[in-house]
Motif scaffolding. Structure first.
Motif, mmCIF file in Angstrom:
data_model
loop_
_atom_site.group_PDB
_atom_site.id
_atom_site.type_symbol
_atom_site.label_atom_id
_atom_site.label_comp_id
_atom_site.label_asym_id
_atom_site.label_seq_id
_atom_site.Cartn_x
_atom_site.Cartn_y
_atom_site.Cartn_z
ATOM 1 N N GLN A 54 5.869 -1.658 -12.586
ATOM 2 C CA GLN A 54 5.400 -1.760 -11.207
ATOM 3 C C GLN A 54 5.492 -0.411 -10.494
ATOM 4 O O GLN A 54 4.561 0.004 -9.798
ATOM 5 C CB GLN A 54 6.206 -2.804 -10.446
ATOM 6 N N THR A 55 6.593 0.296 -10.676
ATOM 7 C CA THR A 55 6.775 1.598 -10.033
ATOM 8 C C THR A 55 5.732 2.597 -10.507
ATOM 9 O O THR A 55 5.101 3.292 -9.698
ATOM 10 C CB THR A 55 8.193 2.147 -10.313
ATOM 11 N N ASN A 58 2.245 1.615 -9.132
ATOM 12 C CA ASN A 58 2.124 1.857 -7.694
ATOM 13 C C ASN A 58 2.033 3.345 -7.374
ATOM 14 O O ASN A 58 1.258 3.756 -6.523
ATOM 15 C CB ASN A 58 3.299 1.236 -6.936
ATOM 16 N N ARG A 59 2.816 4.150 -8.044
ATOM 17 C CA ARG A 59 2.833 5.589 -7.752
ATOM 18 C C ARG A 59 1.600 6.310 -8.280
ATOM 19 O O ARG A 59 1.108 7.247 -7.660
ATOM 20 C CB ARG A 59 4.091 6.235 -8.322
#
Length: 106
Positions: A54-55, A58-59
């Motif tokens: 997820q990180t 998203n980034r």
């Protein structure tokens, strides 16, 4: 090993490695930069892996292991086929991501 006793998992693993080594079928490749090995054998490690993915997504604004994206980039599906797949996910961010691959907004 006594009769009736099942071999332990570590023993079987070592036996398989030995067989691969003897036949020359064992290959090892180092994962370079940009690769990550994520263990998901426990509830906690599965959650950790999920949060990592997820990180990164998203980034970077990219999906990890998006099969439709890979198929489109490899020429295995046409823009029309990708658009049809994107339509199936029209009500969520995954569909939006697929449309962005085509340079379109739904």
């Amino acid at each position: 090993m006594s009769r009736g006793a099942a071999p332990s998992a570590p023993y079987l693993c070592q036996l398989r490695k030995s067989c691969y080594l003897q036949t020359g079928n064992l290959r090892v490749e180092l994962l370079g930069r940009g690769f990550a090995w994520l263990d998901a054998g426990t509830h906690e490690s599965l959650l950790d892996a999920s949060q990592f993915v997820q990180t990164i997504e998203n980034r970077q604004g990219l999906k990890i292991a998006c099969l439709e994206e890979i198929a489109y980039q490899k020429g295995w599906i046409t823009p029309e086929q990708l658009g049809a797949i994107a339509d199936q996910y029209a009500k969520n961010s995954y569909g939006e991501y697929l449309w962005k691959l085509l340079g379109q907004v739904p």
